[in-house]
Motif scaffolding. Structure first.
Motif, PDB file in Angstrom:
ATOM      1  N   LEU A 127      -2.461  -6.954  -3.612  1.00  9.95           N
ATOM      2  CA  LEU A 127      -1.828  -5.944  -4.637  1.00  9.95           C
ATOM      3  C   LEU A 127      -2.848  -4.712  -4.400  1.00  9.95           C
ATOM      4  CD1 LEU A 127      -0.560  -6.565  -7.741  1.00  9.95           C
ATOM      5  CD2 LEU A 127      -3.249  -6.539  -9.028  1.00  9.95           C
ATOM      6  N   PHE A 128      -4.224  -4.326  -4.205  1.00 11.03           N
ATOM      7  CA  PHE A 128      -4.297  -3.189  -3.880  1.00 11.03           C
ATOM      8  C   PHE A 128      -3.228  -2.353  -3.054  1.00 11.03           C
ATOM      9  CE2 PHE A 128      -7.507  -0.070  -2.332  1.00 11.03           C
ATOM     10  CZ  PHE A 128      -7.382   0.137  -3.147  1.00 11.03           C
ATOM     11  N   ARG A 129      -3.734  -3.579  -2.029  1.00  7.59           N
ATOM     12  CA  ARG A 129      -3.012  -2.231  -1.123  1.00  7.59           C
ATOM     13  C   ARG A 129      -1.162  -2.531  -1.085  1.00  7.59           C
ATOM     14  NH1 ARG A 129      -2.024  -2.540   4.982  1.00  7.59           N
ATOM     15  NH2 ARG A 129      -3.955  -3.528   4.939  1.00  7.59           N
ATOM     16  N   ALA A 130      -0.701  -3.429  -2.088  1.00  3.56           N
ATOM     17  CA  ALA A 130       1.117  -2.744  -1.897  1.00  3.56           C
ATOM     18  C   ALA A 130       0.871  -2.352  -2.920  1.00  3.56           C
ATOM     19  CB  ALA A 130       1.436  -4.369  -2.312  1.00  3.56           C
ATOM     20  N   SER A 174      -8.691   1.979   5.863  1.00  2.32           N
ATOM     21  CA  SER A 174      -7.916   1.071   5.226  1.00  2.32           C
ATOM     22  C   SER A 174      -7.831   0.832   3.461  1.00  2.32           C
ATOM     23  CB  SER A 174      -8.118  -0.514   5.961  1.00  2.32           C
ATOM     24  OG  SER A 174      -9.315  -0.887   5.252  1.00  2.32           O
ATOM     25  N   PRO A 175      -6.823   0.295   3.575  1.00  2.00           N
ATOM     26  CA  PRO A 175      -7.056  -0.446   1.782  1.00  2.00           C
ATOM     27  C   PRO A 175      -8.241  -0.791   1.788  1.00  2.00           C
ATOM     28  CG  PRO A 175      -4.799  -0.433   2.783  1.00  2.00           C
ATOM     29  CD  PRO A 175      -5.264  -0.031   3.752  1.00  2.00           C
ATOM     30  N   MET A 208       3.597 -10.335  -9.348  1.00  2.00           N
ATOM     31  CA  MET A 208       3.359 -11.788  -8.926  1.00  2.00           C
ATOM     32  C   MET A 208       3.784 -11.416  -7.234  1.00  2.00           C
ATOM     33  SD  MET A 208       2.114 -13.213 -10.729  1.00  2.00           S
ATOM     34  CE  MET A 208       2.523 -14.585 -10.158  1.00  2.00           C
ATOM     35  N   GLN A 209       5.698 -10.743  -6.976  1.00  2.00           N
ATOM     36  CA  GLN A 209       5.824 -10.586  -5.717  1.00  2.00           C
ATOM     37  C   GLN A 209       4.505  -9.749  -4.335  1.00  2.00           C
ATOM     38  OE1 GLN A 209       9.210  -7.833  -5.889  1.00  2.00           O
ATOM     39  NE2 GLN A 209       9.468  -8.051  -3.576  1.00  2.00           N
ATOM     40  N   ARG A 210       3.909  -8.567  -5.370  1.00  2.00           N
ATOM     41  CA  ARG A 210       2.828  -8.225  -4.763  1.00  2.00           C
ATOM     42  C   ARG A 210       1.427  -9.303  -4.249  1.00  2.00           C
ATOM     43  NH1 ARG A 210       2.612  -2.261  -7.820  1.00  2.00           N
ATOM     44  NH2 ARG A 210       4.584  -1.871  -7.471  1.00  2.00           N
ATOM     45  N   LEU A 211       0.893  -9.998  -5.132  1.00  2.00           N
ATOM     46  CA  LEU A 211       0.322 -10.814  -4.826  1.00  2.00           C
ATOM     47  C   LEU A 211       0.665 -12.095  -4.016  1.00  2.00           C
ATOM     48  CD1 LEU A 211      -1.063 -12.078  -8.380  1.00  2.00           C
ATOM     49  CD2 LEU A 211      -2.321 -10.773  -6.856  1.00  2.00           C
ATOM     50  N   ARG A 212       1.871 -11.944  -4.192  1.00  4.39           N
ATOM     51  CA  ARG A 212       2.453 -13.207  -2.786  1.00  4.39           C
ATOM     52  C   ARG A 212       2.175 -12.769  -1.027  1.00  4.39           C
ATOM     53  NH1 ARG A 212       6.304 -14.958  -6.900  1.00  4.39           N
ATOM     54  NH2 ARG A 212       7.656 -13.746  -6.013  1.00  4.39           N
ATOM     55  N   ALA A 258       2.596   3.163  -4.038  1.00  4.51           N
ATOM     56  CA  ALA A 258       3.728   2.556  -5.422  1.00  4.51           C
ATOM     57  C   ALA A 258       3.420   3.338  -6.561  1.00  4.51           C
ATOM     58  CB  ALA A 258       3.867   1.225  -5.825  1.00  4.51           C
ATOM     59  N   THR A 259       3.501   4.708  -6.326  1.00  2.00           N
ATOM     60  CA  THR A 259       3.658   6.127  -7.746  1.00  2.00           C
ATOM     61  C   THR A 259       4.994   5.673  -8.869  1.00  2.00           C
ATOM     62  OG1 THR A 259       3.499   7.274  -6.637  1.00  2.00           O
ATOM     63  CG2 THR A 259       1.336   7.251  -6.568  1.00  2.00           C
ATOM     64  N   GLY A 260       4.957   6.121  -9.065  1.00  5.25           N
ATOM     65  CA  GLY A 260       6.411   6.470 -10.694  1.00  5.25           C
ATOM     66  C   GLY A 260       6.854   5.103 -11.029  1.00  5.25           C
ATOM     67  N   GLN A 261       6.042   3.903 -10.323  1.00  5.81           N
ATOM     68  CA  GLN A 261       6.768   2.752 -10.223  1.00  5.81           C
ATOM     69  C   GLN A 261       5.725   1.501 -11.192  1.00  5.81           C
ATOM     70  OE1 GLN A 261       7.337   0.532  -6.607  1.00  5.81           O
ATOM     71  NE2 GLN A 261       7.762   2.250  -5.552  1.00  5.81           N
TER      72      GLN A 261
END
Length: 499
Positions: free
Chosen positions: A471-474, A306-307, A489-493, A478-481
Motif C-alpha cells: 500500500l505504501f509503495r502504490a 526505495s519505498p 484493496m487493489q493496492r494491497l493485492r 498517487a497524489t490528488g487521488q
C-alpha cells in the motif's frame, strides 16, 4: 534494502519530531506531574479541622461526653494508622507491648487510656525514631476532623430566634476563620426535652450527626436506667460493656483487592503509556508524511531510496522516539520511587516488585515493541495515502476508535479482576494483543497464553508489514487521488514489482 538508507530516514524522522514543541511538552508532562503532585496534594488538602462548639444549657455534662467521644474516635483512628505504619516498615520492635504495635484488634477504651498515659503520639514517635532505618519515611500524623471550642459570648445569653440569628451572624462574619462552623445547642430541659439543635455554616457530615445521636442516646439510656434503680456506675457499665474483638486482616497492601491493584499498577500503566505514545507519535508521523507529500518532497526522496527503505525508516524513527519517551517516563518514575519519600514512592515501590523477574521484563519489552510496530505501521499507511492533515485525521478517527474503545473496556475489566471471555478474545486479536497481555501481566497470565499470543502477534506483524509495504509503495505518488476502499484493496493485492 540498504540499512544505511533506513537509518538515514530514521534519523531524519527523529529530527523532525524532536523539533516539535508538542513533543517536548508531552515528554515533560509526567516529570512535572510527579514533581508537583505531592506539592499540589498538600496545598489543596483541607487540613483544618471543623470548628465545633456545644452550648449545653442543661448542665448535664453532655458537651463533655460529646467531645470525649470524638476525641476517642480520632485517637482510635490514629492508633490504627500508626499500627499499619509500624507493620508496613517492620517497626514493632520500638515497643512490642504498646497497643499500636499489636495489629488486628479493635482498640478498647482501656487501650486508648494506656496510649495517652504513656505519652501519646509524641512518645510513640520518639520510640519509633530509635529503630526507624534510613530511607523509611516518618509517620505523618493524621489531621483532626473536629476541634471543640467554648461557646462565643454572643451565644450564651441568646434564646430562640435570637440564638439562630446570632449563630448565622457568626457564620457570616468570620474574616479570621476562628468562629465555630458547627453549633450544637442542648436545651435547658434536657433530658426531658430531647430536641437537640444543630446550626452549621455548611453541610454537616452524616458521621458527625450519627456520633452525636449515639452519644446522647447512650446518655439518655443511662439516665433512664438510673431512674429505674440501676446505680449510675452500673448503668454506665450497661451502656459501655462490649466484647473484645480481634480482627484477622491482611497486612497493608496484602488484601486480595489491594494485591491485585498493586500487582497490576505498572502493567496497566504500561498499557496506557503504549496507547498514549502511539497516538502522539502516530500524529507526528502523519504530520511529517503529509508535509512531504504536500511539499513534493516524496519524488526527491524516492529518487535516492526505495519505498520500502522509506517506510521502514519512518517506522524505526517513530519507534525510537516512542522509546525515548518511555525511557524518560520510566526513569522519572524510578527516581520518584527510590530517590524520594512520600505517597507516590510508597505506591510505586511495591508495584515494581511483581515485574522484576527477567522473564516478565522480556515479555514487557517484546509486547511493547510489537504493539508499537503493529499500530505505527497503520499510521504510516495512512500517511502515504493522505494529501492533507484533515484527510489524514478522517482516516485516523475510525482507527483510533477501533483501538481505544476496546482497550478502555479491557483495562477496566482487568482492574476489576475479570478474566472472562472478552479479555481472552482481546488477548488473541493481534491489534489488541499487546495491550491485553501487558495489562494481564500483573493479575496473572498462563505461560502458554503468553507464548502463543506472542507468536500470533509476530506472524500478524509480518503479514501486516507486507501488506502495508504494498500500500505504501502504490500510494506514495498517487497524489490528488482520493483513496476509495476499492483502490486501497487493489493496492494491497499488488506485488511490489507491479507498483
Amino acid at each position: 534494502m540498504n540499512s544505511a538508507n533506513i537509518l538515514l530516514v530514521a534519523r531524519r524522522e527523529m529530527a523532525q519530531i524532536l523539533k516539535m514543541r508538542s513533543f517536548w511538552l508531552t515528554l515533560l508532562i509526567l516529570p512535572v506531574a510527579l514533581a508537583l503532585g505531592p506539592l499540589l496534594g498538600e496545598t489543596l488538602a483541607d487540613t483544618d479541622p471543623t470548628r465545633v462548639t456545644v452550648v449545653d444549657r442543661s448542665g448535664a455534662g453532655a458537651a463533655n461526653a460529646l467531645e470525649a467521644r470524638f476525641t476517642a474516635d480520632e485517637t482510635r483512628y490514629l492508633l490504627r494508622e500508626l499500627s499499619r505504619y509500624a507493620q508496613r516498615y517492620d517497626l514493632q520492635g520500638a515497643d512490642r507491648a504498646a497497643p499500636w504495635t499489636q495489629r488486628d484488634r479493635w482498640y478498647t477504651p482501656q487501650d486508648l487510656a494506656a496510649f495517652e498515659a504513656s505519652g501519646g503520639i509524641e512518645a510513640a514517635l520518639a520510640k519509633i525514631e530509635t529503630v526507624r532505618p534510613d530511607g523509611v519515611p516518618r509517620f505523618e500524623i493524621p489531621n483532626h476532623d473536629y476541634r471543640f471550642a467554648p461557646p462565643p459570648p454572643a451565644l450564651l445569653s441568646a434564646q430562640g430566634d435570637a440564638f439562630a440569628a446570632a449563630a448565622r451572624g457568626l457564620f457570616a462574619d468570620d474574616p479570621d476563620d476562628t468562629n465555630p462552623e458547627i453549633i450544637v445547642i442542648i436545651p435547658e430541659a434536657y433530658p426531658a426535652d430531647g430536641k437537640i439543635g444543630i446550626y452549621s455554616a455548611d453541610d454537616v457530615r452524616g458521621s458527625f450527626i450519627s456520633t452525636l445521636q449515639e452519644v446522647l442516646t447512650a446518655d439518655l439510656r443511662t439516665r433512664l436506667l438510673a431512674e429505674d434503680g440501676v446505680t449510675g456506675e452500673r448503668a454506665t457499665l450497661v451502656q459501655t460493656i462490649a466484647p473484645t474483638i480481634t480482627i484477622d486482616s491482611p497486612p497493608p497492601g496484602g488484601g486480595a483487592r489491594e494485591v491485585l491493584l498493586v500487582r497490576s499498577a505498572v502493567p496497566i500503566a504500561l498499557s496506557y503509556i503504549l496507547m498514549m505514545s502511539l497516538i502522539l507519535s502516530g500524529s507526528w508521523m502523519l504530520q511529517g508524511s503529509v508535509e512531504e507529500r504536500s511539499n513534493k518532497l516524496i519524488e526527491s526522496l524516492l529518487a535516492c531510496i526505495s519505498p520500502e527503505e522509506l517506510m521502514y525508516g519512518k517506522l524505526l524513527g517513530g519507534l525510537v522516539v516512542g522509546l525515548m519517551m518511555l525511557s524518560v517516563w520510566v526513569g522519572c518514575a524510578g527516581v520518584a520511587a527510590y530517590a524520594t519519600q512520600g505517597a507516590i514512592a510508597d505506591m510505586i515501590r511495591p508495584a515494581l516488585e511483581p515485574i522484576s523477574s527477567p522473564g516478565i521484563i522480556v515479555a514487557i519489552t517484546f509486547f511493547f515493541l510489537a504493539g508499537y510496530i503493529m499500530v505505527s505501521a497503520i499510521f504510516v499507511a495512512i500517511g502515504s495515502m493522505a494529501d492533507s492533515m484533515s484527510e489524514a485525521q478522517g482516516f485516523m478517527m475510525p482507527v483510533l476508535f477501533a483501538i481505544l474503545l476496546p482497550i478502555t473496556f479491557l483495562l477496566q475489566a482487568v482492574i476489576a479482576g475479570n478474566d472472562g471471555i472478552m479479555v481472552q478474545i482481546f488477548t488473541w486479536v493481534p491489534l489488541w494483543t499487546p495491550f491485553a497481555v501487558l495489562a494481564r501481566l500483573g493479575s496473572g497470565i498462563e505461560a502458554w497464553e503468553l507464548v502463543g499470543s506472542g507468536v500470533v502477534l509476530g506472524l500478524a506483524i509480518v503479514v501486516e508489514l507486507v501488506l502495508v509495504g504494498r500500500l505504501f509503495r502504490a500510494s506514495l505518488l498517487a497524489t490528488g487521488q482520493k483513496p476509495t476502499l476499492a483502490k486501497v484493496m487493489q493496492r494491497l493485492r499488488r506485488t511490489p514489482d507491479a507498483g
